[in-house]
Design an enzyme around this catalytic site. Structure first.
Site: not given
Length: 763
Positions: A19, A435, A520, A647, A698
C-alpha cells in the site's frame, strides 16, 4: 501422501508495505525500480511463509488487481491508453485508477470500471471487450515471477484466471457477444501454457470460479471447447473452483480434460462424494478444507473425521488447501499482541491457516499421534468458544423474538413523506450533497491514534475533531452544497467505527485486507450477540448542525454492510446476526431524529455483495437483508428523510428489492460505468429519489463541470429531474483536499447549470 498447496496469498504485506509503496510511487516520491524491488521482496517473503507447502502459488502477486493483470497479459488493453507515452506500468495504472505516476490532472484518462469479485469485498477492474477485440500474449510479468521463484527454489504452481471466467467477468462495450471472442482468446492461452511448460512448470492452477454460478448451455459448452483445446498441452492443469457449490455444473467440471479439480469443501462439502464418484481415477482432487474467507480456527478433529475416509479412497490423488485464495484474510495473527487473549485463541489468519493445513497433512500422512499435541490444543480452543458466555446474550435473543412486521414499515407512503420533507427542507432542484466522509488528513489520523494510545486526553481529542468538523462545514458553505455532512473525522472506518461501540465485537491492530489497489480495510470481528449501550454519532452530528443552517445528514452504516464487511461468527445463521445489528442501529437512528437531525443516511454499500452466487438462493437473502434495513430505518417520522448509499455493485437485477427498502433517497455509483447502471430504470419505474454519482472518487482525476452535466442529463432520460440528486459516487475519505475542492466546485456548478435548463425550481 496427501499434497498440500495454496491458491493464493495476501499480497499487501503484513505491515501493508505494498500500500505505502504504491502510494509513494503514485505521488512521485519513489521510482519504478523501487516499486518493483519492493514487489520482489514481498514475493520472496510470502514464498518463504509458504515453504512448508508441497506447491506454492506464483503469479498471485499483483500491483493492483489480478484480473487487470490478466487483461494486460492477454494484450486486452483499452484503446484509450495504447498510444500514450510511458511504459506498460504507466498504462496499467491508467486503466486501474485513471492516472499513472507521471500524469497530471490534464493528462488523465477514464479509469476502467470496477466491481466486486463475486460475493467478496475485493474489487476488480472489469475487462473491456468489443466486436473487434484481439488478444496478443505478453506473459513477461508472470514469467519474471517464475524466474524469481526458480532462483529461490520455490516449488512453483503458477496461478492464472481461466478463459471462460475471464470472458464472463468482462463487459462488451458495443453490445456484442463476448463469448464469441473465445476462439480468438484460446490461442493466447495455449501459447501461455506452452511457455510455462518451457520454464519447467509441471502444474498450473487455472481459476474458473464462474463454475459455481448458474450457467446456460452456451457458457457450459464454452468450457468444453476451451479445455478440449488444452488437453494435449505439456503442463498439468488444476482447475480451481471456489466460493460455492457446483450443482448443475458438477458433471461438467468432473468431465473436463484436466489433470486435477479443486473444490471449495467449506461451501460444497455435500457435493464431494458425488465428485469422487464422477472424477476419473487418474485425476487429482483438491479439497479446500480451510476457510479462506473467515478467520475462525478450523475444527481439526471434525475435519479429520470427514477427511480420513476420503484419503483412504483417494490416497495420493488427494490434495488439501484453503477453500480459496487467502487474499481475503489478514496475514499473521501473531502480530495481534493487544487483542483479547481468549478471542485471539479462537482465530486463525493466513499464516495460521497454513499451519492448520500442515497439521491435517501430518495426521493424514502419519496418523493422528504425531499431530496429537496440536490437535488437543485446537480442540480446547474450539470447545471454549462454543461454551463461552461472552458469545450469547439472552436479552438480545429476547429482543429478536419481539420483531414483527410493523417494525419495518414507515408511517406514510413515499408521496406523503416527500411532500412533508420538501416543505421542511426547502431544497432546490438537483440538490447537491456528498456521501459522507471528507479527506482524512495525517493530522486527523495522528490525533485519533494518540487518543487511542492514551497520549491525548478526551477533551483535547474532542477539540481537535470539532475543529476538523468546523473546517468541513466551512468548506461546504463556501462551495454552496445543499445538504451537508460532518465529514466523519472521528471515524477510522465506516464499519470498524460502529463495531468498536457495539457489544459483541472484537478488533485487530493489523488485520488488514486488500479491498482494491492500495485500499485496505480492517474488518471487525463479530464474535457474539450484538447490542448498543450508548449513542455513537449523535454528539458529533449535533455539533456539526450547530455550525450551519443547512440540513446536516446523520451518517450511519447499515446492518447488512456492517455484517458483510465484518468477519462474522459462523455458529449461527448470518440473518440472525443481521437482525441483531438492525435493532442496534435502529436505536441510533431514533436518537439522531430526537436530536433534531432531519436527514439520515444509512449506507448499504454491501447489500448486493451478500447475494448468493446462484439466483435460486437470492430470495431468502434479500428477504432478511431488506427487512433488516427497514427495521433500522423505518421507525422515524415522515418528515425525516432517509438516504441510503450503494457503491460499485451491479444491482440492476435486484432493483425491485432496492425499491422495497423504501429509502427516500438512494445514492449509487454510476460515474465509471457512464450511467450504465441506470439501465435498470428503462424497465422499472423506481418510485423514490436517486443520486447517480457523477464524481469517481476512486481516481485522483478531477471531473469537469461539462462531464458531470452530461452524466446527469443521461440520468434525466430515465429518472424525472424532480427526483434527481447530484453527488459523488462514494465518500471522499481517501482523496486529498486539493482534489476534492475543485471537483466539488465543478459538481455544484453542474447542478446550477442543470437547474437553469429546467422549469422546476423547488425540490
Amino acid at each position: 501422501m496427501v499434497t498440500t498447496h495454496n491458491l493464493g496469498f495476501p499480497r499487501i504485506g503484513a505491515k501493508r508495505e505494498l500500500k505505502f509503496a504504491l502510494e509513494n510511487y503514485w505521488k512521485g516520491l519513489s521510482s519504478r525500480d523501487e516499486l518493483t524491488a519492493l514487489g520482489a521482496q514481498l514475493r520472496q517473503r510470502h514464498w518463504e511463509n509458504q515453504a512448508s507447502l508441497d506447491l506454492v502459488p506464483v503469479g498471485d502477486f499483483s500491483f493492483y488487481d489480478q484480473v487487470l493483470d490478466m487483461s494486460f497479459m492477454l494484450g486486452n488493453i483499452p484503446e484509450r491508453v495504447r498510444n500514450l507515452q510511458g511504459n506498460a506500468l504507466d498504462n496499467y495504472f491508467r486503466v486501474a485508477r485513471g492516472r499513472s505516476a507521471k500524469d497530471s490532472a490534464c493528462s488523465c484518462v477514464h479509469a476502467g470500471e470496477m466491481t466486486k469479485w463475486f460475493d467478496t469485498n475485493y474489487h476488480y477492474i472489469v475487462p473491456e471487450f468489443a466486436v473487434d477485440t484481439e488478444f496478443s500474449l505478453d506473459a513477461s510479468r508472470l514469467l519474471d515471477q517464475i524466474a524469481q521463484a526458480h532462483q529461490l527454489d520455490v516449488k512453483a504452481k503458477p496461478v492464472i484466471i481461466g478463459p471462460v471466467t475471464y470472458l464472463w467477468l468482462g463487459k462488451a462495450k458495443d453490445d456484442s457477444d463476448k463469448l464469441a471472442l473465445l476462439p480468438r482468446l484460446l490461442p493466447a492461452y495455449a501459447t501461455l501454457l506452452n511457455q510455462l511448460a518451457e520454464q519447467g512448470i509441471e502444474w498450473v492452477q487455472i481459476d474458473e470460479p464462474v463454475l459455481v454460478t448458474e450457467l446456460n448451455a452456451e457458457w457450459q459448452r464454452a468450457f468444453v471447447t476451451a479445455y478440449e483445446a488444452f488437453k494435449d498441452g505439456k503442463v498439468k492443469l488444476l482447475l480451481a473452483t471456489y466460493f460455492g457449490q457446483l450443482q448443475d455444473n458438477l458433471t461438467l467440471a468432473c468431465k473436463l480434460p484436466v489433470q486435477g479439480l479443486h473444490i471449495d469443501a467449506i461451501n460444497a462439502r455435500a457435493e464431494i462424494e458425488q465428485v469422487i464418484q464422477q472424477l476419473s481415477t487418474d485425476r487429482v482432487l483438491s479439497l479446500g478444507v480451510i476457510n479462506g474467507r473467515n478467520i475462525w480456527k478450523t475444527d481439526l478433529h471434525a475435519t479429520l473425521e470427514w477427511l480420513e475416509p476420503i484419503h483412504g479412497v483417494l490416497q495420493d490423488r488427494l490434495w488439501i488447501a484453503p477453500s480459496c485464495s487467502l487474499l481475503h484474510v489478514p496475514v499473521d495473527l501473531d502480530s495481534e499482541q493487544k487483542m483479547d487473549s481468549e478471542i485471539r485463541s479462537w482465530l486463525a489468519f493466513a499464516l495460521q491457516k497454513l499451519g492448520e493445513l500442515q497439521i491435517l497433512a501430518k495426521a493424514l500422512n502419519k496418523g493422528r499421534v504425531p499431530a496429537q499435541e496440536a490437535l488437543i490444543a485446537n480442540n480446547a480452543a474450539i470447545e471454549k468458544r462454543r461454551t463461552s458466555t461472552r458469545v450469547h446474550n439472552p436479552e438480545v435473543k429476547a429482543a429478536l423474538a419481539r420483531i414483527d412486521a410493523a417494525l419495518g414499515k414507515r408511517a406514510g407512503a413515499y408521496e406523503q413523506r416527500a411532500a412533508k420533507q420538501s416543505a421542511l427542507l426547502n431544497l432546490p432542484a438537483y440538490p447537491t450533497t456528498t456521501i459522507g466522509s471528507f479527506p482524512q488528513t495525517t493530522e486527523i489520523r495522528q490525533a485519533r491514534n494518540q487518543f487511542k494510545q492514551g497520549e491525548l486526553d478526551e477533551a483535547t481529542y474532542r477539540i481537535a475533531i470539532q475543529a476538523e468538523i468546523a473546517r468541513c462545514v466551512r468548506e461546504q458553505e463556501a462551495l454552496g452544497l445543499d445538504v451537508f455532512v460532518h465529514g466523519e473525522a472521528e471515524r477510522n472506518d465506516m464499519v470498524e467505527y460502529f463495531g468498536e461501540q457495539l457489544d459483541g465485537y472484537a478488533f485487530s491492530q493489523f488485520g488488514w485486507v486488500q479491498s482494491y489497489g492500495s485500499r485496505c480495510v480492517k474488518p471487525p470481528i463479530l464474535f457474539g450477540d450484538i447490542s448498543r449501550s450508548k449513542a455513537m454519532t449523535v454528539a458529533w452530528t449535533r455539533y456539526a448542525q450547530s455550525l450551519t443552517d443547512k440540513p446536516m445528514k446523520g451518517m450511519l452504516t447499515g446492518p447488512v454492510t456492517i455484517l458483510n464487511w465484518s468477519f462474522v461468527r459462523d455458529d449461527q445463521p448470518r440473518s440472525v446476526s443481521c437482525y441483531q445489528l438492525a435493532l442496534a442501529i435502529r436505536e441510533e437512528v431514533l436518537d439522531l431524529e430526537d436530536a433534531g437531525v432531519r436527514v439520515i443516511q444509512i449506507d448499504e454499500a454491501a447489500l448486493r455483495e451478500g447475494l448468493p452466487l446462484r439466483r435460486s438462493q437470492w430470495n431468502d437473502y434479500l428477504q432478511w437483508a431488506v427487512e433488516s434495513f427497514r427495521i433500522t430505518a423505518n421507525g422515524v417520522q415522515d418528515e425525516t428523510q432517509i438516504h441510503t448509499h450503494m457503491c460499485y455493485s451491479e444491482f440492476n437485477d435486484i432493483i425491485a428489492s432496492i425499491a422495497d427498502m423504501d429509502a427516500d433517497v438512494i445514492t449509487i455509483e454510476t460515474s465509471r460505468s457512464d450511467m450504465e447502471l441506470l439501465d435498470a430504470f428503462d424497465n422499472f419505474n423506481y418510485p423514490n429519489e436517486i443520486g447517480p454519482g457523477v464524481y469517481d472518487i476512486h481516481s485522483p482525476n478531477i471531473p469537469s463541470q461539462e462531464h458531470m452535466v452530461h452524466l446527469m442529463r443521461k440520468a434525466a432520460e430515465r429518472i424525472p429531474p424532480q427526483r434527481l440528486w447530484v453527488n459523488p459516487d462514494c465518500g471522499l475519505k481517501t482523496r486529498a483536499w486539493e482534489e476534492v475542492l475543485p471537483a466539488l466546485k465543478n459538481m455544484v456548478e453542474a447542478a446550477r447549470t442543470l437547474r437553469e435548463s429546467m422549469d422546476v425550481h423547488v425540490h
